[in-house]
Each structure stands twice: as structure tokens, then as C-alpha cells.
Design an enzyme around this catalytic site. Structure first.
Site, mmCIF file in Angstrom:
data_model
loop_
_atom_site.group_PDB
_atom_site.id
_atom_site.type_symbol
_atom_site.label_atom_id
_atom_site.label_comp_id
_atom_site.label_asym_id
_atom_site.label_seq_id
_atom_site.Cartn_x
_atom_site.Cartn_y
_atom_site.Cartn_z
ATOM 1 N N LYS A 13 9.643 -8.084 5.037
ATOM 2 C CA LYS A 13 8.857 -9.238 5.743
ATOM 3 C C LYS A 13 8.655 -10.412 4.446
ATOM 4 O O LYS A 13 8.998 -11.781 4.761
ATOM 5 C CB LYS A 13 7.410 -8.912 6.058
ATOM 6 C CG LYS A 13 7.553 -7.882 7.223
ATOM 7 C CD LYS A 13 6.122 -7.694 7.911
ATOM 8 C CE LYS A 13 5.154 -6.997 6.791
ATOM 9 N NZ LYS A 13 5.784 -5.601 6.605
ATOM 10 N N ARG A 80 -2.306 -7.505 11.951
ATOM 11 C CA ARG A 80 -2.118 -6.223 12.002
ATOM 12 C C ARG A 80 -2.761 -5.164 12.627
ATOM 13 O O ARG A 80 -2.635 -3.902 12.880
ATOM 14 C CB ARG A 80 -2.338 -5.729 10.518
ATOM 15 C CG ARG A 80 -1.056 -5.494 9.456
ATOM 16 C CD ARG A 80 -1.713 -5.279 8.127
ATOM 17 N NE ARG A 80 -0.629 -4.702 7.446
ATOM 18 C CZ ARG A 80 -0.140 -5.165 6.507
ATOM 19 N NH1 ARG A 80 -0.080 -6.521 6.057
ATOM 20 N NH2 ARG A 80 0.830 -4.578 5.640
ATOM 21 N N ARG A 114 10.590 0.648 -5.036
ATOM 22 C CA ARG A 114 10.582 -0.929 -4.987
ATOM 23 C C ARG A 114 9.813 -1.393 -6.373
ATOM 24 O O ARG A 114 8.759 -0.838 -6.939
ATOM 25 C CB ARG A 114 9.569 -1.229 -3.807
ATOM 26 C CG ARG A 114 9.277 -2.819 -3.914
ATOM 27 C CD ARG A 114 8.760 -3.321 -2.721
ATOM 28 N NE ARG A 114 7.351 -2.828 -2.418
ATOM 29 C CZ ARG A 114 6.701 -3.213 -1.124
ATOM 30 N NH1 ARG A 114 7.313 -4.155 -0.311
ATOM 31 N NH2 ARG A 114 5.448 -2.870 -1.059
ATOM 32 N N ARG A 146 4.105 -1.928 -7.421
ATOM 33 C CA ARG A 146 2.962 -2.009 -6.844
ATOM 34 C C ARG A 146 2.003 -1.177 -6.900
ATOM 35 O O ARG A 146 2.517 0.074 -6.397
ATOM 36 C CB ARG A 146 3.402 -2.601 -5.125
ATOM 37 C CG ARG A 146 3.083 -4.085 -5.324
ATOM 38 C CD ARG A 146 3.570 -4.531 -3.607
ATOM 39 N NE ARG A 146 2.696 -4.315 -2.655
ATOM 40 C CZ ARG A 146 2.684 -4.693 -1.543
ATOM 41 N NH1 ARG A 146 3.806 -5.316 -1.259
ATOM 42 N NH2 ARG A 146 2.059 -4.085 -0.423
ATOM 43 N N ARG A 157 -0.002 4.123 4.573
ATOM 44 C CA ARG A 157 0.188 2.645 5.198
ATOM 45 C C ARG A 157 1.112 2.587 6.400
ATOM 46 O O ARG A 157 1.001 1.844 7.268
ATOM 47 C CB ARG A 157 0.769 1.842 4.059
ATOM 48 C CG ARG A 157 -0.385 1.126 3.223
ATOM 49 C CD ARG A 157 0.353 0.933 1.748
ATOM 50 N NE ARG A 157 1.217 -0.138 1.710
ATOM 51 C CZ ARG A 157 2.368 -0.363 0.987
ATOM 52 N NH1 ARG A 157 2.458 0.857 0.007
ATOM 53 N NH2 ARG A 157 3.057 -1.123 1.099
#
Ligand code: AMP
Length: 202
Positions: A13, A80, A114, A146, A157
Site C-alpha cells: 500500500k 481499517r 522488510r 519496523r 496485525r
């Protein structure tokens, strides 16, 4: 024009939002990014929920969104939950909901490796490695993991995505707003498809 980017964490995204911003200049609204950037009290409060991998309260997120709304917006990671979607409908007319589809195993694989630039927030992974390890191609910034990309928080999540966010597709579908893109394709291919969907609605 108001566009929503909807998809599980790690579906691209943020990357697509940046490309869309460059092409169309829409106001990019990402509550997660606003939280990470810190700054005001609202953003700092957001961060306390983000550290636990939990959704922040909608009242708080709405305030942050409203403060940043432009005339034409690109919502990334927002709404969300159903209450956020209903609240957003009170403020703007949504033209398009772009779903970036990605399987759970692929999400876990992507997020586990990531890395993100500390300065410009560009994202890197196995399919998009930096030229020099640990250094951002775009700005030379340091690449870091992150804080919410830990195995436990990734699982949490993802669960929240399926429970609270994915049902939004059914909320928008009757209005014929949903366009699904295969998030497994390359960044370039995904963007090409997104542009096709945006141009068809303009
Ligand atoms: P993101 O950067 O979009 O992956 O979001 C990172 C984290 O910020 C999420 O795991 C949540 O804790 C929080 N967050 C981002 N957007 C929202 C939202 N619309 N509602 C509630 N919490 C959010």
C-alpha cells in the site's frame, strides 16, 4: 477524487501510495505513517497502540485524518474498521477502493524481511533489494526493521486485518467501488493496473 488502498500489511500500500502521489498529487493520508513520524500529541498517542500491534481507537484516528484531509485524498491504511468507514462516508465521497490482494504466507514472508528507510520511509524486501546493503537507494538513509515487524506482531496485525478490515470490502462492494489487484505482481505491474482502474473512474 478519493481513493482507498485496502490490503493486508505488507501488500504494498505504502509503495503504491507513493507512486500514486507522484502521478496524481493526491493528499496521502496514512495514520500509521503519521504515528511513526510522531510530532503532535495525537501522533504520539497513536504510537502507543502501534507498538502493541493493535488498532488505535477510531476517535483518535479520525481526528488525525480530519486534520490532514485535502480536496483529493489517497487513504492508505484507513479505514481499517467499519466504524471508521462509516465516519469517513460522513466527510468525503469515495470514488474507488483498490484492494491489494496477498496471501497470509506471502505477507509473513515479506514483513519478516522488510526493511524501511529511516529518512524517506522507502521500503525494501527480497524482491526489491537496495543496491548497497543497509543503505537507501533513494536518499542514502539507513535501512532498519519496523518495530512492529516482529513475528508476534505480524501475526496479530494479520488477524486484525481479517477480522476488522477485510469485511470492509463487502461494505463498499454494493456501491461498485472495489477493484482488486494481485499484490503478488511486481510493483510496476501493480501500479499499471491501478492506473488503469483510476483512469476508468476519472
Ligand atoms: P500501517 O503503517 O498502515 O501498517 O499501520 C501501522 C499501525 O498503525 C497499525 O498496526 C495500527 O496499530 C496503527 N494504525 C494505522 N492505521 C490505523 C487505523 N486506520 N485505525 C487504527 N489503527 C491504525
Amino acid at each position: 477524487m478519493n481513493i482507498i488502498l485496502l490490503g493486508p500489511p505488507g501488500s504494498g500500500k505504502g509503495t503504491q501510495a507513493e507512486l500514486l502521489y507522484q502521478k496524481y498529487g493526491l493528499t496521502h493520508i496514512s495514520p500509521g505513517e503519521l504515528g511513526r513520524r510522531g510530532g503532535d500529541e495525537l501522533a504520539k498517542k497513536m504510537l502507543t497502540y502501534m507498538r502493541k500491534g493493535e488498532l488505535a481507537p477510531s476517535m483518535l484516528v479520525m481526528k488525525l485524518v480530519q486534520k490532514n484531509l485535502g480536496e483529493h485524498n489517497l487513504f492508505d491504511g484507513f479505514p481499517r474498521s467499519l466504524d471508521q468507514a462509516e465516519e469517513l462516508d460522513q466527510n468525503v465521497v469515495i470514488d474507488l477502493v483498490l484492494e491489494l490482494g496477498l496471501s497470509d504466507p506471502e505477507v509473513i514472508k515479506r514483513l519478516s524481511s522488510r526493511l524501511e528507510c529511516m529518512k524517506c520511509k522507502a521500503s525494501y524486501g527480497p524482491a526489491h533489494k537496495p543496491k548497497k546493503a543497509g543503505v537507501c537507494d533513494l536518499c542514502g538513509g539507513e535501512l532498519v526493521k519496523r518495530k512492529d515487524d516482529t513475528p508476534e506482531l505480524i501475526r496479530k496485525r494479520l488477524e486484525t486485518y481479517h477480522d476488522e478490515t477485510e469485511p470492509l470490502l463487502e461494505y463498499y462492494r454494493p456501491r461498485n467501488l472495489v477493484y482488486t489487484v494481485n499484490g503478488n505482481n511486481t510493483v510496476k505491474e501493480v501500479f499499471k493496473e491501478i492506473v488503469r482502474a483510476v483512469e476508468a473512474r476519472s
